[in-house]
Design a protein around this motif. Sequence first.
Motif, PDB file in Angstrom:
ATOM      1  N   ILE A 140      -9.918  -2.455   2.806  1.00  0.00           N
ATOM      2  CA  ILE A 140      -9.644  -1.466   1.767  1.00  0.00           C
ATOM      3  C   ILE A 140     -10.056  -2.104   0.447  1.00  0.00           C
ATOM      4  CG2 ILE A 140      -7.880  -0.062   0.640  1.00  0.00           C
ATOM      5  CD1 ILE A 140      -6.146  -0.543   3.183  1.00  0.00           C
ATOM      6  N   GLU A 141     -10.760  -1.344  -0.379  1.00  0.00           N
ATOM      7  CA  GLU A 141     -11.187  -1.843  -1.674  1.00  0.00           C
ATOM      8  C   GLU A 141     -10.380  -1.155  -2.769  1.00  0.00           C
ATOM      9  OE1 GLU A 141     -15.284  -0.727  -1.146  1.00  0.00           O
ATOM     10  OE2 GLU A 141     -15.807  -2.755  -0.499  1.00  0.00           O
ATOM     11  N   PHE A 142      -9.804  -1.946  -3.653  1.00  0.00           N
ATOM     12  CA  PHE A 142      -9.035  -1.466  -4.800  1.00  0.00           C
ATOM     13  C   PHE A 142      -9.819  -1.850  -6.045  1.00  0.00           C
ATOM     14  CE2 PHE A 142      -6.077  -2.302  -1.421  1.00  0.00           C
ATOM     15  CZ  PHE A 142      -5.053  -1.384  -1.551  1.00  0.00           C
ATOM     16  N   ASN A 184      -1.774  -6.114   9.912  1.00  0.00           N
ATOM     17  CA  ASN A 184      -1.354  -6.680   8.636  1.00  0.00           C
ATOM     18  C   ASN A 184      -2.405  -6.417   7.570  1.00  0.00           C
ATOM     19  OD1 ASN A 184       1.058  -7.844   9.615  1.00  0.00           O
ATOM     20  ND2 ASN A 184      -0.095  -9.567  10.438  1.00  0.00           N
ATOM     21  N   LEU A 185      -1.968  -6.311   6.338  1.00  0.00           N
ATOM     22  CA  LEU A 185      -2.860  -6.147   5.191  1.00  0.00           C
ATOM     23  C   LEU A 185      -2.952  -7.497   4.491  1.00  0.00           C
ATOM     24  CD1 LEU A 185      -1.351  -2.783   3.920  1.00  0.00           C
ATOM     25  CD2 LEU A 185      -3.485  -3.091   5.181  1.00  0.00           C
ATOM     26  N   VAL A 186      -4.159  -8.060   4.461  1.00  0.00           N
ATOM     27  CA  VAL A 186      -4.340  -9.423   3.995  1.00  0.00           C
ATOM     28  C   VAL A 186      -5.409  -9.471   2.903  1.00  0.00           C
ATOM     29  CG1 VAL A 186      -4.923 -11.767   4.705  1.00  0.00           C
ATOM     30  CG2 VAL A 186      -3.724 -10.262   6.295  1.00  0.00           C
ATOM     31  N   PHE A 187      -5.047 -10.010   1.736  1.00  0.00           N
ATOM     32  CA  PHE A 187      -5.994 -10.201   0.643  1.00  0.00           C
ATOM     33  C   PHE A 187      -7.149 -11.062   1.126  1.00  0.00           C
ATOM     34  CE2 PHE A 187      -7.771 -12.782  -2.692  1.00  0.00           C
ATOM     35  CZ  PHE A 187      -7.921 -11.919  -3.757  1.00  0.00           C
ATOM     36  N   LYS A 201       3.106  -2.284   5.329  1.00  0.00           N
ATOM     37  CA  LYS A 201       2.819  -1.838   3.967  1.00  0.00           C
ATOM     38  C   LYS A 201       2.565  -3.005   3.014  1.00  0.00           C
ATOM     39  CE  LYS A 201       3.494   2.613   4.599  1.00  0.00           C
ATOM     40  NZ  LYS A 201       2.506   3.629   4.357  1.00  0.00           N
ATOM     41  N   GLU A 202       3.109  -4.185   3.311  1.00  0.00           N
ATOM     42  CA  GLU A 202       2.982  -5.323   2.408  1.00  0.00           C
ATOM     43  C   GLU A 202       1.575  -5.902   2.471  1.00  0.00           C
ATOM     44  OE1 GLU A 202       5.508  -5.200   4.727  1.00  0.00           O
ATOM     45  OE2 GLU A 202       7.035  -4.521   3.323  1.00  0.00           O
ATOM     46  N   ILE A 203       1.066  -6.304   1.305  1.00  0.00           N
ATOM     47  CA  ILE A 203      -0.229  -6.961   1.218  1.00  0.00           C
ATOM     48  C   ILE A 203       0.046  -8.443   0.984  1.00  0.00           C
ATOM     49  CG2 ILE A 203      -2.398  -7.137  -0.059  1.00  0.00           C
ATOM     50  CD1 ILE A 203      -1.942  -4.130  -0.826  1.00  0.00           C
ATOM     51  N   ILE A 207       0.862  -1.178   0.000  1.00  0.00           N
ATOM     52  CA  ILE A 207       0.000   0.000   0.000  1.00  0.00           C
ATOM     53  C   ILE A 207       0.900   1.230   0.000  1.00  0.00           C
ATOM     54  CG2 ILE A 207      -0.292   0.120   2.502  1.00  0.00           C
ATOM     55  CD1 ILE A 207      -3.278   0.894   1.806  1.00  0.00           C
ATOM     56  N   THR A 208       0.550   2.197  -0.824  1.00  0.00           N
ATOM     57  CA  THR A 208       1.378   3.393  -0.962  1.00  0.00           C
ATOM     58  C   THR A 208       0.928   4.474   0.013  1.00  0.00           C
ATOM     59  OG1 THR A 208      -0.070   4.365  -2.643  1.00  0.00           O
ATOM     60  CG2 THR A 208       1.731   2.944  -3.427  1.00  0.00           C
ATOM     61  N   ASN A 209       1.818   5.409   0.264  1.00  0.00           N
ATOM     62  CA  ASN A 209       1.462   6.564   1.091  1.00  0.00           C
ATOM     63  C   ASN A 209       0.340   7.361   0.442  1.00  0.00           C
ATOM     64  OD1 ASN A 209       3.398   5.910   2.995  1.00  0.00           O
ATOM     65  ND2 ASN A 209       4.951   7.224   2.082  1.00  0.00           N
ATOM     66  N   GLU A 210       0.339   7.428  -0.898  1.00  0.00           N
ATOM     67  CA  GLU A 210      -0.722   8.149  -1.603  1.00  0.00           C
ATOM     68  C   GLU A 210      -2.096   7.593  -1.222  1.00  0.00           C
ATOM     69  OE1 GLU A 210      -2.306   9.073  -6.145  1.00  0.00           O
ATOM     70  OE2 GLU A 210      -0.716   7.596  -5.855  1.00  0.00           O
TER      71      GLU A 210
END
Length: 139
Positions: free
Chosen positions: A91-93, A112-115, A40-42, A25-28
Motif C-alpha cells: 500500500i502506498e501512502f 501483517n502491515l509492515v513499513f 490494522k497496526e502498521i 490502517i483505517t476502514n476508510e
Amino acid sequence: MSDDNQLDLFDLDNLDKEVYTIGRITNEITDLLGLTVNKKEILMWKDRFTYIEKHKNDFDSEEQYIDHVKAIPDVLRDPEYVGIHPNGNSIEFIKKIDKNLMIAVRINNKGNLVFRTSYPIKDSKLNNYISSGRVKKVK
C-alpha cells in the motif's frame, strides 16, 4: 484515527526498540482500495530507519530529511493519496510535507502491515499516479 496514543514514538538518535507500531490502517482506506487486511497496526522494524537513509540525498538538507522521517506517522494517519503498488504487495501512502513523501507498507503473507520504505517523489510522478488511477485521493 482516534487511538494515536498507542503509537510508538521514536527518537532517531535513540532507537531503543526492535519493532515500532507507527500507524494503523483505517476502514476508510481499506474500503477506498478494496482491501481486506487481518491486522490494522502498521509495524516498522528498527533496521528500516537505516534502510531509508539511502534516500537522504533526495532531500534538500539533512534537516528536511529528518523532518520527513518524523512525519511518517502523520502521513500514515492522514494521507492525501493512497494506492496499491502494481505488484499488489504494498500500500502506498502519499502526503506533501515539504516534498511529496511516499511510504510503502507491505502486506506480508501473515496479513501483517509492515513499513518497507519512504522517499520523496516529484510532483510530476504524483500527477502521473493520479491520472493513471494508481493512487486515489483520500477525502
